[in-house]
Design a protein around this motif. Structure first.
Motif, PDB file in Angstrom:
ATOM      1  N   LEU A 291       0.699  -1.193   0.308  1.00 23.12           N
ATOM      2  CA  LEU A 291       0.072  -0.007  -0.087  1.00 23.12           C
ATOM      3  C   LEU A 291       0.879   1.217   0.045  1.00 23.12           C
ATOM      4  O   LEU A 291       0.356   1.863  -0.498  1.00 23.12           O
ATOM      5  CB  LEU A 291      -0.784   0.154   1.089  1.00 23.12           C
ATOM      6  N   HIS A 292       1.203   1.237   0.667  1.00 20.53           N
ATOM      7  CA  HIS A 292       3.050   2.200   0.941  1.00 20.53           C
ATOM      8  C   HIS A 292       3.069   2.531  -1.108  1.00 20.53           C
ATOM      9  O   HIS A 292       3.454   4.033  -1.403  1.00 20.53           O
ATOM     10  CB  HIS A 292       4.247   2.162   2.329  1.00 20.53           C
ATOM     11  N   THR A 293       3.841   1.758  -1.291  1.00 26.61           N
ATOM     12  CA  THR A 293       4.157   1.314  -2.609  1.00 26.61           C
ATOM     13  C   THR A 293       3.334   2.266  -3.852  1.00 26.61           C
ATOM     14  O   THR A 293       3.636   2.637  -4.017  1.00 26.61           O
ATOM     15  CB  THR A 293       5.068   0.474  -2.878  1.00 26.61           C
ATOM     16  N   LEU A 294       2.262   1.714  -3.058  1.00 24.94           N
ATOM     17  CA  LEU A 294       1.244   2.101  -4.522  1.00 24.94           C
ATOM     18  C   LEU A 294       0.983   4.075  -4.269  1.00 24.94           C
ATOM     19  O   LEU A 294       1.098   4.557  -5.338  1.00 24.94           O
ATOM     20  CB  LEU A 294       0.056   1.385  -4.296  1.00 24.94           C
ATOM     21  N   ALA A 295       0.869   4.205  -3.247  1.00 25.69           N
ATOM     22  CA  ALA A 295       0.954   5.575  -2.625  1.00 25.69           C
ATOM     23  C   ALA A 295       1.492   5.991  -3.195  1.00 25.69           C
ATOM     24  O   ALA A 295       1.871   7.471  -4.738  1.00 25.69           O
ATOM     25  CB  ALA A 295      -0.094   5.928  -1.712  1.00 25.69           C
TER      26      ALA A 295
END
Ligand SMILES: Cc1cc2nc3c(=O)[nH]c(=O)nc-3n(C[C@H](O)[C@H](O)[C@H](O)COP(=O)(O)O)c2cc1C
Length: 288
Positions: free
Chosen positions: A64-68
């Motif tokens: 999720l962090h990478t996506l954002a």
């Protein structure tokens, strides 16, 4: 495909580079109208090693962090809403991506550049210490997600963790060779404390809940990307926390009662082969 959909696909592609238990990437995304849904894929969890799905959610948080981060790199201003609903434990987050956005800024770019080349190190590090300011920087990164990063610098504590990691190796025969230190020495009495062990860190949370696990994953990827931007690589030893008795011992004796979620060693980079990733096509579904 709209510009947003194209960017969303790129973000999903980038998330494949996030760390996950055994590289199983237990997450799914749904791309909607300027919105991306994130959920856990329990079918890719580890039933024996991770019956609660704790490590699965840590991996999802890292994705999720990478996506954002990737959406910000692409000029969007994503708004992440975590969905801590005990009745729908696999639905993790909704990301709204409003029109507009802007220049990602230098800091975002610097961290984004680490996403793809980052990978778990599999051995002993170079003997040089990590940069002096790194522990404080990483503490701050983890703190932004409500997670405490504790650098275990006391030799007695570090040796105790090494011994427990070694014990976990013997007690978890179903995953031989998983611990990158197993064949490299960390966890063996004769090599504890050698300079190549690197900086030992624990990520801990005040609670042990799905929300805390997801938050740990967000913090973990922040820490890994920041460490790499400062030239340091990480080796995971989280397998020791899969054994409840050892985890409880570490919680009480080495974490001041907080819950240990991830155990890492950080050290200076050694060039190494990058493992393959599952293709993005396998990760986007209409009905997820
Ligand atoms: C929650 C979590 C726990 C992990 N535990 C271990 C571990 O105990 N030992 C290990 O060698 N790697 C561990 N890993 C690292 C994964 O095996 C690694 O991320 C995966 O194989 C993909 O490789 P990469 O990180 O180099 O991209 C863990 C990763 C996560 C997210």
């Amino acid at each position: 495909m709209s510009r947003f959909e194209e960017d969303a696909r790129l973000a999903v592609e980038a998330a494949r580079w996030a760390p996950s238990p055994f590289g199983r990437r237990p997450w799914r995304f749904r791309i909607g109208d300027r919105r991306i849904g994130v959920r856990a894929d329990a079918g890719r969890a580890l039933d024996v090693a991770d019956p609660q799905g704790r490590e699965m959610l840590i991996g999802c948080g890292a994705a999720l962090h990478t996506l954002a981060l990737t959406l910000r790199h692409l000029g969007h201003a994503p708004r992440v809403r975590l969905l801590p609903d005990p009745d729908l434990p696999f639905l993790l987050a909704d990301i709204d991506v409003p029109e507009g956005g802007g220049d990602p800024g230098e800091e975002t770019e610097r961290l984004y550049e680490q996403v793809e080349p980052r990978h778990g190190d599999r051995g002993v590090f170079r003997p040089d210490p990590v940069p002096a300011g790194l522990p404080a920087t990483l503490r701050e990164e983890a703190g932004r997600e409500g997670v405490t990063l504790r650098a275990v610098t006391e030799p007695r504590d570090r040796d105790a963790l090494g011994a427990l990691a070694g014990a976990a190796d013997h007690l978890e025969p179903y995953v031989p060779g998983r611990d990158p230190a197993r064949s490299r020495g960390w966890g063996l009495p004769e090599v504890w404390g050698r300079p190549g062990t690197g900086l030992v860190v624990l990520l801990t949370t005040p609670e042990d809940s799905p929300a805390a696990w997801l938050g740990t994953g967000l913090a973990l990827q922040r820490v890994l990307l920041r460490a790499r931007a400062e030239g340091a690589s990480a080796a995971f030893h989280t397998h020791v926390l899969e054994l409840p008795e050892l985890r409880e011992l570490i919680r009480v004796r080495l974490c001041g009662g907080r819950f240990p979620q991830v155990l890492l060693r950080l050290g200076l980079l050694d060039p190494e082969q990058v493992p393959p990733r599952r293709p993005a096509d396998a990760l986007v579904q209409e009905d997820y």
